[in-house]
Design a protein around this motif. Structure first.
Motif, mmCIF file in Angstrom:
data_model
loop_
_atom_site.group_PDB
_atom_site.id
_atom_site.type_symbol
_atom_site.label_atom_id
_atom_site.label_comp_id
_atom_site.label_asym_id
_atom_site.label_seq_id
_atom_site.Cartn_x
_atom_site.Cartn_y
_atom_site.Cartn_z
ATOM 1 N N THR A 577 1.540 8.563 -9.397
ATOM 2 C CA THR A 577 1.173 9.633 -8.476
ATOM 3 C C THR A 577 1.975 9.595 -7.188
ATOM 4 O O THR A 577 1.500 10.038 -6.150
ATOM 5 N N LEU A 578 3.179 9.060 -7.239
ATOM 6 C CA LEU A 578 3.977 9.019 -6.015
ATOM 7 C C LEU A 578 4.219 10.442 -5.521
ATOM 8 O O LEU A 578 4.675 11.291 -6.282
ATOM 9 N N GLY A 579 3.871 10.690 -4.270
ATOM 10 C CA GLY A 579 4.092 12.002 -3.691
ATOM 11 C C GLY A 579 2.933 12.958 -3.834
ATOM 12 O O GLY A 579 2.884 13.974 -3.147
ATOM 13 N N ILE A 583 -3.783 10.793 -3.256
ATOM 14 C CA ILE A 583 -3.954 9.632 -4.128
ATOM 15 C C ILE A 583 -2.647 8.861 -4.312
ATOM 16 O O ILE A 583 -2.442 8.197 -5.306
ATOM 17 N N GLU A 584 -1.762 8.957 -3.309
ATOM 18 C CA GLU A 584 -0.494 8.263 -3.441
ATOM 19 C C GLU A 584 -0.482 6.939 -2.693
ATOM 20 O O GLU A 584 0.477 6.186 -2.794
ATOM 21 N N SER A 585 -1.542 6.640 -1.937
ATOM 22 C CA SER A 585 -1.497 5.406 -1.162
ATOM 23 C C SER A 585 -1.715 4.210 -2.079
ATOM 24 O O SER A 585 -2.193 4.340 -3.195
ATOM 25 N N ARG A 586 -1.368 3.054 -1.566
ATOM 26 C CA ARG A 586 -1.520 1.834 -2.337
ATOM 27 C C ARG A 586 -2.940 1.656 -2.856
ATOM 28 O O ARG A 586 -3.181 1.401 -4.041
ATOM 29 N N ALA A 587 -3.888 1.839 -1.929
ATOM 30 C CA ALA A 587 -5.279 1.614 -2.290
ATOM 31 C C ALA A 587 -5.715 2.604 -3.368
ATOM 32 O O ALA A 587 -6.364 2.237 -4.349
ATOM 33 N N GLN A 588 -5.329 3.877 -3.190
ATOM 34 C CA GLN A 588 -5.695 4.900 -4.164
ATOM 35 C C GLN A 588 -5.055 4.594 -5.512
ATOM 36 O O GLN A 588 -5.680 4.711 -6.565
ATOM 37 N N THR A 953 9.002 -1.507 1.591
ATOM 38 C CA THR A 953 8.817 -0.078 1.859
ATOM 39 C C THR A 953 7.573 0.192 2.686
ATOM 40 O O THR A 953 7.597 1.028 3.571
ATOM 41 N N ILE A 954 6.498 -0.503 2.410
ATOM 42 C CA ILE A 954 5.255 -0.222 3.129
ATOM 43 C C ILE A 954 4.540 -1.530 3.434
ATOM 44 O O ILE A 954 4.468 -2.423 2.601
ATOM 45 N N ARG A 955 4.057 -1.630 4.653
ATOM 46 C CA ARG A 955 3.119 -2.703 4.979
ATOM 47 C C ARG A 955 1.840 -2.026 5.417
ATOM 48 O O ARG A 955 1.858 -1.134 6.250
ATOM 49 N N GLN A 956 0.726 -2.424 4.822
ATOM 50 C CA GLN A 956 -0.527 -1.782 5.174
ATOM 51 C C GLN A 956 -1.573 -2.847 5.440
ATOM 52 O O GLN A 956 -1.742 -3.759 4.639
ATOM 53 N N ARG A 957 -2.240 -2.705 6.572
ATOM 54 C CA ARG A 957 -3.263 -3.674 6.922
ATOM 55 C C ARG A 957 -4.528 -2.919 7.284
ATOM 56 O O ARG A 957 -4.812 -2.691 8.447
ATOM 57 N N PRO A 958 -5.281 -2.498 6.278
ATOM 58 C CA PRO A 958 -6.438 -1.657 6.576
ATOM 59 C C PRO A 958 -7.501 -2.434 7.317
ATOM 60 O O PRO A 958 -7.686 -3.633 7.090
ATOM 61 N N GLY A 959 -8.180 -1.719 8.228
ATOM 62 C CA GLY A 959 -9.232 -2.366 9.006
ATOM 63 C C GLY A 959 -10.393 -2.804 8.128
ATOM 64 O O GLY A 959 -11.168 -3.676 8.493
ATOM 65 N N THR A 960 -10.490 -2.197 6.920
ATOM 66 C CA THR A 960 -11.643 -2.469 6.080
ATOM 67 C C THR A 960 -11.464 -3.720 5.240
ATOM 68 O O THR A 960 -12.396 -4.179 4.614
ATOM 69 N N GLY A 963 -8.373 -8.285 7.406
ATOM 70 C CA GLY A 963 -7.127 -8.957 7.724
ATOM 71 C C GLY A 963 -6.162 -9.111 6.571
ATOM 72 O O GLY A 963 -5.115 -9.725 6.724
ATOM 73 N N VAL A 964 -6.480 -8.564 5.416
ATOM 74 C CA VAL A 964 -5.555 -8.666 4.293
ATOM 75 C C VAL A 964 -4.408 -7.685 4.510
ATOM 76 O O VAL A 964 -4.611 -6.576 4.968
ATOM 77 N N LEU A 965 -3.212 -8.166 4.208
ATOM 78 C CA LEU A 965 -2.054 -7.296 4.349
ATOM 79 C C LEU A 965 -1.523 -6.948 2.963
ATOM 80 O O LEU A 965 -1.390 -7.822 2.108
ATOM 81 N N PHE A 966 -1.281 -5.656 2.738
ATOM 82 C CA PHE A 966 -0.681 -5.217 1.494
ATOM 83 C C PHE A 966 0.762 -4.828 1.782
ATOM 84 O O PHE A 966 1.029 -4.101 2.729
#
Lengths: 1047, 500
Positions: A577-579, A583-588, A953-960, A963-966
């Motif tokens: 589902t890129l783009g 629903i294109e985010s890592r979590a989705q 390409t992406i670093r994501q550190r959701p507040g939920t 402290g885990v970093l994706f």
């Protein structure tokens, strides 16, 4: 003998007042005042809040204003009735329109033009002259005011303990006698309690851009500007008791209340002499016939009838017509739009074309949200293509006129970071210290100050000066800072809007704004309509256009949504589902293979489930287990079953949580709403706890487990800040489906449209192109003889067209230059000099050479650059045609570029390369390090140790996620999703943040199709990127995108 | 004889300097940063910071993200130039021809100097070691041309001393950046793949000129020695100092007086010529027994009036112990300021602060008796009375704010308020009677209160309610009550000043 405070500056006089209107009103009520006026400087922005608070505490708010004039002493103005209030608003609007945003330029003449029905108090001067006289100019101007304003004018007097109070009072009394007008006592209040003086002093420093140490006489000399008890005011004015009596005279004359303001819909919405309701009925049935091709199903008929009856009962027809009006405009102009909000997914809205979510496809939502009990206006937000939203906005302005339509304000609040910075600076901390101080705030929506982190930044938390800074900053958080404009909320009225609320110029050209924000308007019962912009709609419209041109098919949102296409759902289930919208985010993406959506409603859930609410409420896993039949579906009670059946007993949507509060904890509907709202604002901590107790106790009393009650409450808490109701999710799901459908059926079109709508979404053009190629799309490079500005489709290779990259992908080009170049192309360029004749600048040519667009002329970028470097001395005008020196030049052999260098240059110039992936070039080196290509990960076993390497390409550190970093890395074979626990992140912080090329070791985690690498160690491999270049003196790593960081 | 040049490159000029001054920074990652377009941008990084990937040009916030304990020091504008000038002056001991090469280098014309140090290798070693022992990381190269020396100092990979005529050979393997070219030319060369000087050195001049302009060719020719390049030597700055060696040791006060007079005349002549005046001066006498005696004077206003200055020194002469005799006098102006050009008096009668006679009188008063202090006070922008005045440092200090005349302030303010006994009606009415130093004053007239709150950012405590009162003699006083009435403690009253 009562007293009413008539001069109160709240914090809506930005950087002047030291208290919120609510605090002032509350304190006034506590001191036994029966009424209080709020007089901000040339602004009414704070009065609605004061009004709401006054209602709550049972006193009366006198809406008023302090008029600071350009050519005379200031006056306080109080409207006696609605007409007078309209006058005041008109006056302020006039001043606002004259000035830049944030200023209001008023002159005496304006005041005289709009003084009807207003009472005025002359603001006394701060000081007397050295000879203890009133300034003679002040006296003259007072006399001039008296002449025009007559008996509506009073002379104000204050006692602020400045030493000359008695003398001043005596002089003002004298002046009043001369003018034959009475003296009125004023408190000149700036804060509700003396303790706020420190904050108010600090605000003065921020305003005057000085520090507290150098502020000097710009501060007040004492703390006497607080609300005083009535008997104290009487004592202070004991020599002039009449001054106290007169405050009552004014208070009783000015009985106007904001309750009297009435919102009236514009009339021009109807046609043929119909009433709004008749018009709506007419349009709805007309639309229904079209949508269902003349065969409206019976159940739809019933629903329409029911909805229309409800709308009639609530008298909301005009509201629907307003929305219909600009949606129709957009449709006529070919602008895509899609409605969302509680009322948007009704059959009526479907028939009117406001939404394209086919109501036949899932349970109807309308009735559930527009219940009688919740007496709040319907809510329809309409998203438009973001590039063309301005057309709709200007249409609204044009149709209703600037005096009848305006954008709602947003009151920007001071956040923790800004508060610390401003207060720190004002308290004289060095810039460096201020920077470190604000670094203690972890994120910008985190609104509490962490004392523990101070020591980390090298501060001494016990330092009293620092503690003062922190305490003041804490008080300052939540103060209004400025009036911005709402992203697209409009208020449209029948009468003049500037008689209801002052208008002002927005910072953007051609926009006018109200002074009030959406909560204020809602409290007064004004209706607003939202005109929002959405990038995905732009992308979809561009895709529709391309499909029409290249495949000859007419598509609309509604036509695609007609049938569920299993192939599309299969693609979604594989997280391909890129783009795609939402629903294109890592979590989705990692959720999709677990959820395996196969019908439209699944998408609605998918959109809503990966949100802070359900995640913090720990709702996700129970839902997944129940869906996969690993856990029995049960309901705590029958009443809950009704609410939760469609989500398998797990509350996922905001409405469900609210409904549970109403049904299970017996909240009143207003209470449930108040609860949600109190969580959205950060301040009312005590209030939240009160609700929590009430809700949990209420539910336990009715037989629910404490565990369940707590869980529902936690979820409401999550919704508070990022509310995601089912109706919104449904509208978004439509766009999810449409964009997935396009991606599945027309990957070439989808990629081109997505690239042409950049910047938007999660991914970089490089990844979009890689994804397109993976789906069999031929992608061709930018070329001077073939490309347009936009990305285009050309030729036909089998089923698909080829995607030709456009010049917009090349950095630093100007569209006009390129259009000239395209216009002059005729039958193609053969020589560099041909290009010069089109008037394209040499700098532009160099950029084109960097992008390697001269291949069709047989030149690679280096040869082209060599040629272009010499074009400036080509013979022109008179000499053209003569042989030039450069033409006679002998051939020079330039060093050849390695493939690595080409790739590097491609990235530098166009952020992507079609020649090779950078990792491909260094693959041999990686093989020596036993690095696994990401494409091979799916063949490996769960739990195996792996080593992968790729571009970040992406670093994501959701507040939920605690402290885990994706991190997502990419190599020539695909993607790898990395999971880093906080501990690992802290250890390898530098590697993670600085690496363009990151290598990690870790353990493979395979869960069906979802593959993660749980990282144990990280290595910065930027050094390997140097291999791309033949020499080492440069920093080629800078060329690559450093990866996007998301919260 | 052919020319020889040395180029010195200070790799970490400013950070080395800071480390020398603050030895605790040694080996620590720190950067010097200055605001640029509202962001803090790093202008220099210490070696330890560079190892961790921090370089000049980065934004502080980004650097902090990767090195959280990075120390950031505010940069001073113009510091590199100042340091280079100082280092250049120091290098004058090795050659008279020193030029600074901003932002981080020096160029020395060493033609004919090296033999004094036994040849170039030893010379190179001496200079580099000396600078190194000061705490600077340096790279030094010697060559026939400035260009080549510069290039080798920064980019050379082999020997630091280029032999006579060896430019061509050395340069051809160096990158184009070694030619001191403008960034856009370097960028273009890079794009064309011309990554060493050798790769284009042999191209026809016309082809190069057309594409890269004259700059490239000029630099190339300069480096190769085909075109001369000149240095702008650093001028030494002469200090304001006069010396008077004596034929015979001076032992009498008269003798000292004469010496001082001679020195002052010479110094003042020079000062007057440059439009400067003296604020402080030190006279040093070198005695034949090897000891030094000193006398120091200061003035309230910059002056070049030798007569006046002599009178000030005359007061000090008795304290100078000549012992066996003084053989050398050195007069040094330690503090010099620009003076406003002296206006020829058209009428006599300049008054007040403009009157130089007043300034000279004050100089003499303070010079005569060091325990006598004459202070001048200026208004300061604070409400709190003790803070509302500040001491001026010079007689012509400008006021930053005007004296306020909108509310009465006493002409004599007590440095410390003194307690008085007062009887006054509550809550905040003026006193009726008060006793100060045993004398009872009946209050006839009064005004107030003026409530002044403490500056909360400095200290905490009670506010004060000030009253202006007049007793039956017509004397006026400034009284205040500390804090509110009504608490359990007795009210505290103070007297804080007297009106004229």
């Amino acid at each position: 003998m009562a007293y009413t405070e008539l001069q109160v500056t709240s914090n809506f006089s930005f950087l002047r007042g030291g208290s919120h209107p609510e605090e002032l009103v509350k304190q006034a009520a506590a001191l036994g005042y029966r009424a209080i006026a709020i007089t901000d400087r040339n602004s009414l922005a704070g009065i609605v809040r004061g009004h709401i608070a006054a209602k709550k505490y049972g006193i009366r708010l006198i809406p008023a204003c302090r008029l600071d004039l350009m050519d005379g002493p200031s006056l306080l103005a109080y409207p006696t009735n609605k007409a007078a209030y309209g006058n005041l608003c008109t006056l302020l609007t006039k001043g606002n329109f004259r000035a830049e945003k944030g200023q209001c330029l008023l002159y005496k003449q304006d005041l005289y033009d709009h003084c009807e029905g207003l009472r005025f108090i002359l603001v006394p001067p701060e000081t007397l002259t050295p000879t203890f006289e009133l300034d003679s100019k002040f006296k003259q101007q007072a006399a001039a005011y008296r002449e025009v304003l007559g008996s509506a004018m009073y002379v104000g007097a204050t006692r602020t303990y400045r030493g000359d109070d008695s003398k001043k009072l005596f002089r003002l009394h004298q002046l009043a006698q001369q003018l034959d007008r009475p003296v009125v006592a004023l408190g000149d209040v700036y804060y509700h309690v003396p303790g706020r003086r420190e904050l108010q002093d600090t605000l003065t420093c921020i305003r005057e851009k000085c520090t507290i140490h150098s502020a000097g006489f710009r501060l007040h000399q004492n703390a006497e500007r607080h609300l005083k008890p009535i008997d104290e005011m009487q004592r202070l004015f004991r020599q002039y008791p009449d001054a106290i009596v007169r405050t009552q005279e004014i208070a009783e004359a000015c009985l106007f209340s904001l309750n009297e303001l009435e919102y009236v819909y514009p009339h021009e919405l109807t046609s043929g002499g119909r009433t709004p309701q008749q018009e709506l009925v007419h349009l709805t049935w007309k639309g229904a016939e079209e949508k269902f091709d003349g065969a409206v199903p019976d159940n739809v008929r019933d629903t329409i009838a029911m909805e229309l009856a409800f709308i009639e009962k609530k008298n909301y027809a005009s509201y629907f017509l307003t929305v219909y009006d600009y949606v129709r405009f957009a449709r006529d102009r070919g602008i895509l739009c899609q409605g969302r909000g509680s009322a948007a997914n009704s059959v009526v809205c479907y028939c009117l074309g406001i939404t394209s979510v086919n109501p036949a496809k899932f349970k109807l939502l309308f009735a559930r949200f527009m219940s009688d009990a919740r007496d709040e206006p319907p809510d329809i937000d309409v998203d438009f293509e973001h590039e063309r939203r301005e057309e709709v906005i200007q249409y609204i302005y044009e149709k209703y006129g600037r005096n009848r339509a305006a954008i709602v304000a947003t009151v920007t609040q001071v956040r923790a970071k800004g508060a610390l910075r401003d207060i720190g600076k004002a308290m004289g901390l060095s810039l460096d210290a201020v920077g470190r101080l604000s670094a203690t705030i972890s994120s910008h929506w985190d609104d509490h100050i962490e004392m523990e982190r101070l020591a980390e930044q090298g501060f001494n938390p016990a330092d009293p000066h620092l503690q003062k800074v922190m305490a003041l900053a804490q008080q300052y958080i939540g103060f209004p800072r400025q009036l911005g404009q709402h992203t697209g909320g409009f208020v449209i009225t029948q009468g003049n809007l500037h008689e209801l609320c002052p208008l002002l110029n927005a910072r953007m050209e051609d926009r006018t704004c109200l002074e009030w924000n959406k909560d204020d308007l809602e409290a007064l019962g004004f209706l607003k309509v939202d005109v929002l912009g959405l990038g995905m709609l732009t992308c979809i419209r561009k895709a529709f256009d391309l499909v029409k041109t290249h495949y000859g098919r007419d598509l609309t949102l509604a036509s695609i949504n007609q049938h569920d296409d299993p192939n599309v759902y299969q693609m979604i289930s594989h997280a391909d589902t890129l783009g795609v919208f939402q629903i294109e985010s890592r979590a989705q993406m990692s959720m999709l293979p677990r959820l395996r959506p196969h019908q439209f409603y699944d998408l609605v859930i998918e959109v809503a489930i990966v949100r802070p609410g359900p995640i913090q409420g720990d709702m996700v896993h129970p839902y997944l287990r129940r869906r996969n039949k690993e856990e029995p579906i049960d309901y705590p009670s029958a009443e809950i079953k009704d609410i939760l059946e469609r989500t398998l007993g797990v509350p996922l949507f905001q409405e469900q949580a609210m409904e549970i509060a109403i049904v299970a904890a017996k909240f009143l509907p207003q209470e449930a709403d108040e609860l949600r709202r109190s969580m959205a604002t950060f301040k009312a901590k005590g209030e939240v706890n009160r609700f929590k107790e009430k809700m949990v106790n209420g539910m336990v009393k009715r037989g629910y487990t404490t565990d369940f009650a707590n869980r529902v409450f936690r979820q409401i808490q999550g919704f508070g800040s990022y509310g995601f109701p089912e109706s919104h999710a449904a509208s978004f799901a439509l766009l999810v489906y449409v964009s997935s459908w396009l991606k599945y059926h027309y990957p070439d079109v989808f990629a081109a449209a997505l690239l042409n709508s950049q910047p938007m979404g999660f991914y970089q053009p490089a990844q979009i192109v890689i994804d397109a190629r993976k789906h069999g799309v031929t992608v061709m490079p930018v070329d001077v003889n073939h490309s347009c500005w936009d990305h285009t489709l050309e030729g036909k290779f089998g089923e698909r067209h080829a995607l030709r990259l456009g010049f917009r992908q090349v950095k630093g080009l100007n569209e006009e230059d390129i259009q000239a170049l395209i216009a002059g192309r005729a039958d193609g360029y053969r020589e560099i000099t041909d290009l010069c004749h089109t008037g394209v600048q040499q700098a532009t040519l160099e950029k084109l050479a960097d992008a390697d667009v001269f291949r069709s002329m047989g030149l690679d970028r280096r040869q082209a650059m060599w040629e272009i470097a010499a074009v400036h001395d080509r013979p022109v005008a008179l000499f053209s045609g003569q042989s030039s020196e450069s033409a006679a030049e002998g051939q020079i052999q330039l060093p050849l570029m390695t493939p690595g260098e080409h790739v590097l240059q491609d990235y530098a110039s166009t952020s992507l390369s079609l020649k090779a992936h950078p990792v491909h070039i260094i693959r041999e080196k990686l093989d020596l390090l036993h690095v696994v290509p990401t494409g091979k990960l799916s063949t490996m076993q769960d739990g195996m140790p792996v080593k992968v390497c790729g571009m970040v390409t992406i670093r994501q550190r959701p507040g939920t996620a605690k402290g885990v970093l994706f991190v997502t890395i990419e190599d020539e074979t695909g993607f790898a999703n990395l999971v880093l626990w906080d501990q690992v992140f802290q250890t390898f912080r530098r590697e993670i943040l600085q690496s363009r090329l990151l290598m990690v070791t870790g353990k493979l985690q395979v869960e069906g199709e979802v593959i993660h690498v749980v990282v144990t160690r990280c290595f910065n491999m930027n050094g390997l990127l140097h291999q791309l270049k033949s020499t080492k003196d440069d920093e080629p790593t800078q060329v690559f995108h450093k990866g996007r960081n998301f919260k | 004889m052919s020319k020889r040049f040395a180029a010195i490159w200070f790799r970490h000029l400013t950070t080395d300097w800071l480390t020398i001054r603050q030895p605790e920074l040694q080996g620590r990652p720190f950067v010097i940063a200055a605001p640029q377009h509202g962001r803090m941008v790093i202008s220099a990084a210490s070696p330890a910071a560079e190892v961790q990937g921090i370089n000049a040009g980065m934004v502080v916030a980004d650097a902090r993200a990767s090195v959280p304990h990075l120390q950031v020091i505010d940069g001073r504008p113009g510091l590199p130039d100042k340091l280079l000038k100082a280092l250049g002056r120091w290098c004058i001991r090795y050659t008279p021809m020193v030029a600074i090469d901003p932002p981080d280098g020096l160029i020395l014309d060493i033609s004919g100097c090296t033999h004094l140090w036994d040849g170039e290798p030893a010379y190179h070693k001496t200079v580099a070691t000396q600078l190194g022992s000061k705490g600077y990381q340096v790279r030094m190269a010697i060559a026939d041309t400035i260009g080549t020396a510069w290039a080798v100092a920064r980019f050379g990979k082999t020997a630091d001393i280029v032999k006579n005529g060896g430019q061509l050979e050395v340069l051809s393997s160096l990158p184009p950046a070694a030619l001191r070219l403008l960034p856009h030319i370097l960028q273009r060369l890079d794009k064309l793949g011309l990554r060493t000087i050798g790769s284009f050195m042999g191209m026809p001049a016309s082809a190069l000129r057309r594409r890269f302009g004259d700059g490239l060719l000029l630099r190339l020719r300069q480096a190769l020695g085909h075109e001369a390049e000149y240095l702008q030597p650093l001028q030494p700055i002469a200090p304001y100092e006069e010396r008077l060696p004596c034929l015979e040791p001076i032992r009498t006060a008269t003798g000292i007086g004469i010496a001082v007079q001679r020195l002052l005349e010479a110094l003042c002549k020079r000062l007057a010529g440059e439009g400067k005046g003296l604020r402080a001066a030190t006279l040093a006498g070198y005695r034949i027994d090897g000891k030094t005696v000193q006398a120091t004077i200061g003035t309230n206003r910059a002056t070049a009036n030798a007569g006046h200055l002599f009178r000030l020194f005359a007061l000090k002469i008795p304290q100078i112990e000549p012992a066996l005799g003084i053989e050398l006098f050195v007069l040094q102006a330690t503090k010099v300021e620009a003076t406003a050009p002296g206006q020829e008096a058209l009428w006599d009668g300049t008054q007040g602060l403009e009157d130089t006679a007043l300034a000279e009188l004050l100089d003499r008063l303070t010079g005569k008796n060091s325990s006598c202090t004459v202070n001048r006070y200026l208004p300061d922008e604070h409400y709190w009375p003790e803070r509302s005045i500040k001491r001026a440092t010079a007689i012509d200090d400008p006021t930053t704010t005007a004296w306020r005349n909108d509310r009465p302030r006493p002409t004599r303010l007590l440095a410390k308020p003194e307690p008085v006994d007062v009887s006054a009606p509550i809550p905040d009415y003026p006193p009726m009677v008060f006793r100060y130093k045993g004398v009872v004053h009946q209050v006839k007239k009064a005004d107030g209160p003026e409530r002044i709150e403490r500056p909360w950012w400095v200290d905490t405590g009670e506010h004060r309610d000030y009253y202006y009162v007049e007793d039956e003699q017509g004397q006026r006083y400034w009284l205040f009550r500390s804090g509110h009435y009504g608490d359990d403690r007795p009210q505290q009253w103070f007297i804080h000043g007297f009106f004229a």
